[in-house]
Write an enzyme that holds these catalytic residues in place. Structure first.
Site, PDB file in Angstrom:
ATOM      1  N   GLY A   1       4.101   1.916   1.824  1.00 29.74           N
ATOM      2  CA  GLY A   1       5.224   2.240   1.030  1.00 29.74           C
ATOM      3  C   GLY A   1       5.804   3.761   1.196  1.00 29.74           C
TER       4      GLY A   1
ATOM      5  N   SER B   1       0.893  -1.125  -0.040  1.00 28.98           N
ATOM      6  CA  SER B   1      -0.003   0.113  -0.119  1.00 28.98           C
ATOM      7  C   SER B   1       0.817   1.190   0.098  1.00 28.98           C
ATOM      8  CB  SER B   1      -0.853  -0.045   1.233  1.00 28.98           C
ATOM      9  OG  SER B   1      -0.208  -0.030   2.308  1.00 28.98           O
TER      10      SER B   1
ATOM     11  N   CYS C   1      -3.418  -4.602  -8.056  1.00 24.16           N
ATOM     12  CA  CYS C   1      -2.986  -3.367  -7.999  1.00 24.16           C
ATOM     13  C   CYS C   1      -3.389  -2.432  -9.219  1.00 24.16           C
ATOM     14  CB  CYS C   1      -1.456  -3.066  -7.827  1.00 24.16           C
ATOM     15  SG  CYS C   1      -0.400  -4.206  -9.090  1.00 24.16           S
TER      16      CYS C   1
ATOM     17  N   GLU D   1       6.460  -0.077  -5.301  1.00 22.58           N
ATOM     18  CA  GLU D   1       5.355  -0.716  -6.289  1.00 22.58           C
ATOM     19  C   GLU D   1       4.084  -0.439  -5.191  1.00 22.58           C
ATOM     20  OE1 GLU D   1       5.409  -1.180  -9.471  1.00 22.58           O
ATOM     21  OE2 GLU D   1       7.420  -1.615  -9.615  1.00 22.58           O
TER      22      GLU D   1
HETATM   23  P1  NAD Z   1       0.342  -3.746   2.825  1.00 22.98           P
HETATM   24  O1  NAD Z   1       1.089  -2.501   2.410  1.00 22.98           O
HETATM   25  O2  NAD Z   1      -0.572  -3.843   3.935  1.00 22.98           O
HETATM   26  O3  NAD Z   1       1.559  -4.757   2.990  1.00 22.98           O
HETATM   27  C1  NAD Z   1       2.718  -5.348   2.411  1.00 22.98           C
HETATM   28  C2  NAD Z   1       3.918  -5.598   2.821  1.00 22.98           C
HETATM   29  O4  NAD Z   1       4.316  -4.783   3.643  1.00 22.98           O
HETATM   30  C3  NAD Z   1       3.520  -6.994   3.683  1.00 22.98           C
HETATM   31  O5  NAD Z   1       4.524  -7.847   3.599  1.00 22.98           O
HETATM   32  C4  NAD Z   1       3.450  -6.425   5.025  1.00 22.98           C
HETATM   33  O6  NAD Z   1       3.780  -7.258   5.960  1.00 22.98           O
HETATM   34  C5  NAD Z   1       4.551  -5.336   5.087  1.00 22.98           C
HETATM   35  N1  NAD Z   1       4.601  -4.337   5.936  1.00 22.98           N
HETATM   36  C6  NAD Z   1       3.636  -3.911   6.538  1.00 22.98           C
HETATM   37  N2  NAD Z   1       4.147  -2.751   7.440  1.00 22.98           N
HETATM   38  C7  NAD Z   1       5.460  -2.598   7.125  1.00 22.98           C
HETATM   39  C8  NAD Z   1       6.545  -1.688   7.546  1.00 22.98           C
HETATM   40  N3  NAD Z   1       6.177  -0.885   8.538  1.00 22.98           N
HETATM   41  N4  NAD Z   1       7.657  -1.779   7.206  1.00 22.98           N
HETATM   42  C9  NAD Z   1       7.916  -2.706   6.023  1.00 22.98           C
HETATM   43  N5  NAD Z   1       7.063  -3.609   5.780  1.00 22.98           N
HETATM   44  C10 NAD Z   1       5.777  -3.652   6.357  1.00 22.98           C
HETATM   45  O7  NAD Z   1      -0.213  -4.304   1.484  1.00 22.98           O
HETATM   46  P2  NAD Z   1      -1.285  -5.425   1.232  1.00 22.98           P
HETATM   47  O8  NAD Z   1      -2.616  -5.132   1.778  1.00 22.98           O
HETATM   48  O9  NAD Z   1      -0.433  -6.544   1.440  1.00 22.98           O
HETATM   49  O10 NAD Z   1      -1.397  -5.301  -0.514  1.00 22.98           O
HETATM   50  C11 NAD Z   1      -2.366  -4.404  -1.208  1.00 22.98           C
HETATM   51  C12 NAD Z   1      -1.607  -3.229  -1.756  1.00 22.98           C
HETATM   52  O11 NAD Z   1      -0.482  -3.342  -2.351  1.00 22.98           O
HETATM   53  C13 NAD Z   1      -2.593  -2.655  -2.502  1.00 22.98           C
HETATM   54  O12 NAD Z   1      -2.308  -1.104  -2.098  1.00 22.98           O
HETATM   55  C14 NAD Z   1      -1.966  -2.851  -3.847  1.00 22.98           C
HETATM   56  O13 NAD Z   1      -2.340  -1.712  -4.822  1.00 22.98           O
HETATM   57  C15 NAD Z   1      -0.690  -2.743  -3.584  1.00 22.98           C
HETATM   58  N6  NAD Z   1       0.082  -3.474  -4.681  1.00 22.98           N
HETATM   59  C16 NAD Z   1       0.784  -2.663  -5.739  1.00 22.98           C
HETATM   60  C17 NAD Z   1       1.470  -3.511  -6.683  1.00 22.98           C
HETATM   61  C18 NAD Z   1       2.378  -2.814  -7.674  1.00 22.98           C
HETATM   62  O14 NAD Z   1       3.086  -3.322  -8.200  1.00 22.98           O
HETATM   63  N7  NAD Z   1       2.354  -1.327  -7.857  1.00 22.98           N
HETATM   64  C19 NAD Z   1       1.343  -4.942  -6.895  1.00 22.98           C
HETATM   65  C20 NAD Z   1       0.532  -5.539  -5.827  1.00 22.98           C
HETATM   66  C21 NAD Z   1       0.145  -4.992  -4.712  1.00 22.98           C
END
Ligand code: NAD
Length: 507
Positions: free
Chosen positions: A250, A246, A301, A267
């Site tokens: 990110g 997210s 995404c 990403e």
């Molecule tokens: P999320 O941000 O909740 O989690 C992603 C990852 O980050 C997980 O492995 C999580 O454990 C880790 N994480 C959580 N907090 C963290 C921190 N403080 N520091 C480091 N890592 C941490 O996302 P999600 O719900 O798993 O996925 C959905 C999101 O991902 C959507 O917003 C989607 O658009 C995006 N996404 C983007 C792409 C792209 O290529 N642009 C591809 C797939 C998904």
């Protein structure tokens, strides 16, 4: 009573996954000292299996192990690295369907999409294999006599990959294939809700590396939650940190990596739109929109979240979409004919409900759907909104498509660009002038700019990623491999004299 694990026991056992006691850390050996995490089937929220995840100490050890392995790997001639990637590809091909099934069971996407995700990993390994014979630097004309300037590309060291739940394999595949061919080691921190498939993939990589007599910690895995993720982001031993998730998380990760002058590839979220021009093939557009908005239950995404339709064809298109939406079979993603599985979690169901509430509060209407169906299932939904509503500026990771109208191309492009995110975009038209404007400087401001295809379903050959709040990172094809390398500008003097650049005479 038979459990979901029992039902698919053969599949799980193939990857050494038991119902409990699975070790979620691999750094040359399997271990885990963190909390137990449960992998849950989104169809009924039944626990599939339990995993002993990693903690920060496990991460600490694993980063050193990757580093040791990388020192051996980086010395292999690049085409030899390619041979290892070819074996990894074969291991995936031999396990295409079972791995796709684990994705479907754990993430909740339909089986053909689960298999498609493994295929994407296969494709990028083929691409990386090709790259192993073509990764070239350049020779640059020097202004000094008897001098040669070269550009070299060497590995950076370790690539940390933090991945999201929705593409639990492909994102790791894109990153690891390119990271490996460029000579790096990889440490993977998958989503805490998809640990099983990360274990399954890592077992295949372990076996392949072992067969090639290479240190298996080259592809290490540390499952876990935020503590492991944030420690990985902060750790200078992760020379590149590729984060997929997210925008909210990110943004933090990007700042932490920048704070230590690491390299990040971000990403992040999208808020993708399709523009439908009056002159388009409406049949084609309707089919594409259905796949783009309903596929993966709106959890890509690149899912289309906003539909911007010329006012003269709006009613006709919406009528067709409502008909098509009515025919979508919703159900168990492993059942044949099902096009829309469940949402990944109960929390996502709340996001669906909240979003629709806000649509109505802000003056929008629900044209189709709008119902929860029990468990994690929801009806894919079409809304009618106004282009200025706040709710359509956010990414809600559920199958809701906001529809709106426009009068001119300029207005449609402005609507497309008027969100914080900049991942994917698409226009349906037959007019070459429209197409070239759309892909030009006054066109879409996204990283992915399509014509007459949906916003989702990218091929691995192109660079994948987006601008603005999507993070600016690029993965997969084109010259994305350069991000996993340190670029050296080398000037070699074979003249025997010491002419200085810019004609400077020093002493
Ligand atoms: P999320 O941000 O909740 O989690 C992603 C990852 O980050 C997980 O492995 C999580 O454990 C880790 N994480 C959580 N907090 C963290 C921190 N403080 N520091 C480091 N890592 C941490 O996302 P999600 O719900 O798993 O996925 C959905 C999101 O991902 C959507 O917003 C989607 O658009 C995006 N996404 C983007 C792409 C792209 O290529 N642009 C591809 C797939 C998904």
């Amino acid at each position: 009573m038979s459990t979901i694990y029992d039902k698919y026991k053969d599949t799980f056992e193939r990857f050494g996954i038991a119902k409990s006691g699975n070790k979620g850390v691999f750094d040359g050996e399997w271990k885990g000292s963190g909390p137990i995490i449960k992998s849950v089937n989104p169809v009924n929220n039944e626990v599939i299996a339990e995993v002993i995840s990693g903690n920060v100490n496990d991460l600490n050890v694993a980063l050193d192990k990757v580093n040791e392995a990388q020192k051996i790997w980086r010395d292999l001639p690049v085409p030899k690295r390619g041979e290892v990637l070819l074996s990894m590809r074969q291991a995936l091909v031999d396990n295409l369907e079972p791995l796709g099934k684990v994705v479907a069971l754990e993430m909740g996407k339909i089986l053909p999409e689960g298999i498609g995700e493994i295929q994407e990993y296969v494709d990028i390994l083929e691409y990386a294999l090709g790259l192993s014979r073509m990764m070239k630097g350049s020779m640059i004309p020097s202004e000094r006599p008897g001098h040669v300037m070269l550009e070299t590309w060497n590995p950076l060291g370790t690539v940390g990959v933090i991945s999201a739940f929705n593409f639990p394999v492909a994102v790791y595949g894109w990153n690891s294939a390119i990271a490996l061919v460029t000579g790096n080691g990889v440490l993977w921190k998958p989503s805490p809700t998809t640990p099983l498939v990360s274990i399954a993939v890592t077992r295949l990589l372990e076996k392949t590396l072992h067969e090639h007599k290479l240190p298996t910690s080259l592809c290490s895995l540390v499952t876990g939650g935020t503590d492991v993720g944030s420690s990985l982001a902060a750790d200078a031993r992760a020379h590149v940190l590729s984060f997929t998730g997210s925008t909210k998380v990110g943004r933090q990760v990007g700042q932490v990596v920048q704070g230590r002058f690491g390299k990040s590839i971000l990403e992040l979220g999208g808020n993708n739109a399709i523009i439908v021009m009056e002159d388009c093939d409406l049949d084609l557009a309707a089919r594409a929109i259905l796949f783009a908005a309903v596929g993966t239950a709106g959890q890509r995404c690149t899912t289309t979240r906003r539909l911007i339709v010329h006012e003269n064809i709006y009613d006709t298109l919406i009528e067709r979409l409502i008909k098509a939406y009515g025919q979508v079979k919703i159900g168990d993603p492993l059942e044949e004919g099902v096009l829309c599985g469940p949402l990944h979690t109960q929390a996502a169901v709340s996001v669906y409900e909240e979003t629709l509430k806000k649509v109505q509060e802000q003056g929008g209407k629900i044209l189709f759907g709008g119902e929860t169906l029990g468990g994690n299932f929801v009806k894919p939904t079409l809304t009618r909104v106004n282009k200025d509503m706040n709710i359509i500026k956010e990414e809600a990771f559920v199958p809701i498509l906001h529809t709106m109208t426009f009068k001119t191309l300029d207005e449609a492009i402005a609507i497309n660009n008027n969100v914080a995110q900049g991942l994917s975009s698409s226009i349906f038209t037959k007019n070459p002038e429209t197409i070239f404007k759309w892909i030009g400087p006054a066109g879409s401001d996204c990283g992915i700019i399509n014509v007459n295809i949906p916003t989702n379903g990218a091929e691995i050959g192109g660079a994948f990623g987006g601008e603005k709040a999507t993070g600016g990172g690029r993965e997969s094809g084109s010259d994305s491999w350069k991000q996993y390398c340190r670029r050296g500008t080398c000037t070699i003097n074979y003249s025997g004299a010491l002419p200085l650049a810019q004609g400077i005479n020093f002493g």
